[in-house]
Write an enzyme that holds these catalytic residues in place. Sequence first.
Site, PDB file in Angstrom:
ATOM      1  N   ASP A   1      -1.594   8.072  -0.608  1.00  0.00           N
ATOM      2  CA  ASP A   1      -2.506   8.439   0.478  1.00  0.00           C
ATOM      3  C   ASP A   1      -3.090   9.846   0.352  1.00  0.00           C
ATOM      4  O   ASP A   1      -4.164  10.122   0.875  1.00  0.00           O
ATOM      5  CB  ASP A   1      -1.862   8.227   1.860  1.00  0.00           C
TER       6      ASP A   1
ATOM      7  N   GLU B   1       8.424   5.564  -4.074  1.00  0.00           N
ATOM      8  CA  GLU B   1       7.917   4.306  -3.543  1.00  0.00           C
ATOM      9  C   GLU B   1       7.282   3.399  -4.578  1.00  0.00           C
ATOM     10  O   GLU B   1       6.119   2.995  -4.426  1.00  0.00           O
ATOM     11  CB  GLU B   1       6.927   4.568  -2.394  1.00  0.00           C
TER      12      GLU B   1
ATOM     13  N   TYR C   1      10.458   3.971   7.996  1.00  0.00           N
ATOM     14  CA  TYR C   1       9.515   4.110   9.114  1.00  0.00           C
ATOM     15  C   TYR C   1       9.681   2.994  10.135  1.00  0.00           C
ATOM     16  O   TYR C   1       8.712   2.595  10.766  1.00  0.00           O
ATOM     17  CB  TYR C   1       8.082   4.138   8.574  1.00  0.00           C
TER      18      TYR C   1
ATOM     19  N   GLU D   1      12.083  10.407   3.592  1.00  0.00           N
ATOM     20  CA  GLU D   1      10.898  10.414   4.458  1.00  0.00           C
ATOM     21  C   GLU D   1      11.220   9.656   5.719  1.00  0.00           C
ATOM     22  O   GLU D   1      11.806   8.579   5.670  1.00  0.00           O
ATOM     23  CB  GLU D   1       9.701   9.686   3.795  1.00  0.00           C
TER      24      GLU D   1
HETATM   25  C1  E9O Z   1       4.590   8.082   1.015  1.00  0.00           C
HETATM   26  C2  E9O Z   1       3.842   9.236   1.621  1.00  0.00           C
HETATM   27  O1  E9O Z   1       3.133   9.894   0.619  1.00  0.00           O
HETATM   28  N1  E9O Z   1       5.224   7.297   2.062  1.00  0.00           N
HETATM   29  C3  E9O Z   1       4.300   6.824   3.086  1.00  0.00           C
HETATM   30  C4  E9O Z   1       3.708   8.041   3.778  1.00  0.00           C
HETATM   31  C5  E9O Z   1       2.805   7.723   4.984  1.00  0.00           C
HETATM   32  O2  E9O Z   1       2.788   8.511   5.920  1.00  0.00           O
HETATM   33  C6  E9O Z   1       2.897   8.755   2.736  1.00  0.00           C
HETATM   34  O3  E9O Z   1       2.183   9.825   3.240  1.00  0.00           O
HETATM   35  O4  E9O Z   1       2.130   6.737   4.987  1.00  0.00           O
HETATM   36  C7  E9O Z   1       4.949   5.838   3.999  1.00  0.00           C
HETATM   37  C8  E9O Z   1       5.105   4.482   3.397  1.00  0.00           C
HETATM   38  C9  E9O Z   1       5.500   3.435   4.383  1.00  0.00           C
HETATM   39  C10 E9O Z   1       5.286   2.048   3.844  1.00  0.00           C
HETATM   40  C11 E9O Z   1       5.221   1.033   4.900  1.00  0.00           C
HETATM   41  C12 E9O Z   1       4.204  -0.017   4.619  1.00  0.00           C
HETATM   42  C13 E9O Z   1       3.580  -0.566   5.856  1.00  0.00           C
HETATM   43  C14 E9O Z   1       2.137  -0.975   5.658  1.00  0.00           C
HETATM   44  C15 E9O Z   1       1.293  -0.868   6.854  1.00  0.00           C
END
Ligand code: E9O
Length: 597
Positions: free
Chosen positions: A162, A404, A468, A504
């Site tokens: 991202d 990831e 998350y 994270e």
């Molecule tokens: C990597 C980081 O560079 N992990 C991401 C972070 C984010 O805020 C990103 O900035 O998005 C989170 C990955 C979560 C994966 C969940 C997938 C759900 C799809 C909608």
Amino acid sequence: DIALFPQQNEFRNKENISGIWKFQKDSLDVGEAQNWKNGLPNTRSIAVPGSWNDQFTDSRDYLGTAWYEKDVFIPSSWKGQKIYIRIGSANYASKVYLNGKPVGAHEGGNLPFAFDISALINWNVANRITIQLENILKPTRVPTGGGVAGGMFNSNPKANFDFFPYAGLQRDVLLYSVQSDANIKDITVQTGFENTTGSVNVKVDTEGKATKGKVTISGNNKVYESEFVLNGTTANVLVKIPEVRLWSTEDPFLYKVAVSISDASRVIDTYELETGVRTISTNDKQILLNGKPVFLKGFGKHEDFPVFGRATANPVIIKDYSLLKWVGANSYRTSHYPYDEEYMNMADREGILIINEIPAVGLYFHGDKEELRLRQIACKKYIEELIARDKNHPSVVMWSVANEPTPEVMNMSPKDVKKADPQSVILFKELLDLVKKLDPTRLKVLVGVMGGPVEWLALSDVVCINRYWGWYTNQGDIKTGAKMLSDELDDLYSKLKKPIVITEFGADTFPGMHADQAEMFTEEYQVQFIKAYLDVADTKDFVAGMHVWAFADFKTGQSVIRFGGMNYKGVFTRDRKPKMAAHYLRERWTKKPEDKK
Ligand code: E9O
């Protein structure tokens, strides 16, 4: 040729040639055919270091070829020495010319490279340096873009990550020289201790006709000297330090290591660096610094700031370290690529523990096999170059070979994760084995995302997971998210029996947005999300660290989940103002020292 950071001393010279350069985009790729290496036809000014994307009003999304040029005068006192140009970072692929002649090419961003230019220098007149560079996102490159990569996270530009794919000469460009008859090529310092006696093993690699040398270690009002005879071009020197003062997060004490080499009659070269005597290891539940448990409190970060883009901005480095201290952090991860050397120097001095990561974010194993093979080669090269650059920093405690990696089918339920593609397990084993071979003294990890198979996590010395629940899943429902986290942690630990770090966890938070009942994107939601995760971690003795995503808001590509082209998961804003969550963390991490988390 990237081993030792250039140094100015009696035998060596160094000149920083960053500043304002000439710049020209080459969107039609005609520069090579038209011999732009002999002089760019139509330039404008650009700052180096600097990402080109945010310096102009017309280049934000430009990732194609561009050229840099600068005239430099090399002092005649450098004559007879071996002279190099060293480029701190060029994203992504570059070719370097001196006075119109090619001196070398390099692929891969975020790491330095150097070329010997001695033979091509014009003396007593200016020399033209030309650097051609492009940052096209390709499925054969790491990090990966284009092809089957990309989508939701970064629709434009299409990338498998991202953060914004900033381009350009983003770190200092240096000229430096070493003695040509003999010089110190590389120094590798490894440390340990037994009871109160420290040991510092110094491996010296030289080139040329030196026959012997001396290692001098000083610090804590003592000096230890050890002479050596070169065996061929190398020497291994072990220095013992009685009553050693160990390097730790509370007392990041650094010893000076000075190396000199000589022939029968005189000293030919010297080099000085700093080291901290410390060990890093694990047991089945904890990370051990000097044999004692250390709990990682901190963040995933980015090199990212308005106008600078991904370029080195020294005031921002200093500011970030003061904020890390202010908030009570003791560590961070260089997500998702190696940072400028000054970040590592500061970490050594400030006692901040670093998880040092190569740019392998969002690796995938499906799709074209030849593309996959090239990505693997890129990963190995990054590992070699990163360890060569950062192996002497006491602050670096883990090497991360991936963030990831993505299974072909993402499954968002922790109960039903698919098995890993066997090829992916082989690749990660190879990468982690390469790390172990190059540096057996540190921990080796890969960082997994929700939906990733357990077989990958099992390969890590420390299980590193990004989670998350309650943000990307169970949206708006922190309570269920925390429950899922708790259950998953217990399950993972029962399977893997290794310490777990959550590398994270976080929630996008628009600064200044509030709600009396926490709601996604408000500051209240971020505080409660972070609190819920930290509270879960507090109940598990095998959780060895919590890194909030992210330290500060940062620029992304364009996507419906990136309002204003930003990731707002920072606990500080992009310009480093604290959100409520930063105050909350400070309260939790500094005011209750008895509480390890
Ligand atoms: C990597 C980081 O560079 N992990 C991401 C972070 C984010 O805020 C990103 O900035 O998005 C989170 C990955 C979560 C994966 C969940 C997938 C759900 C799809 C909608």
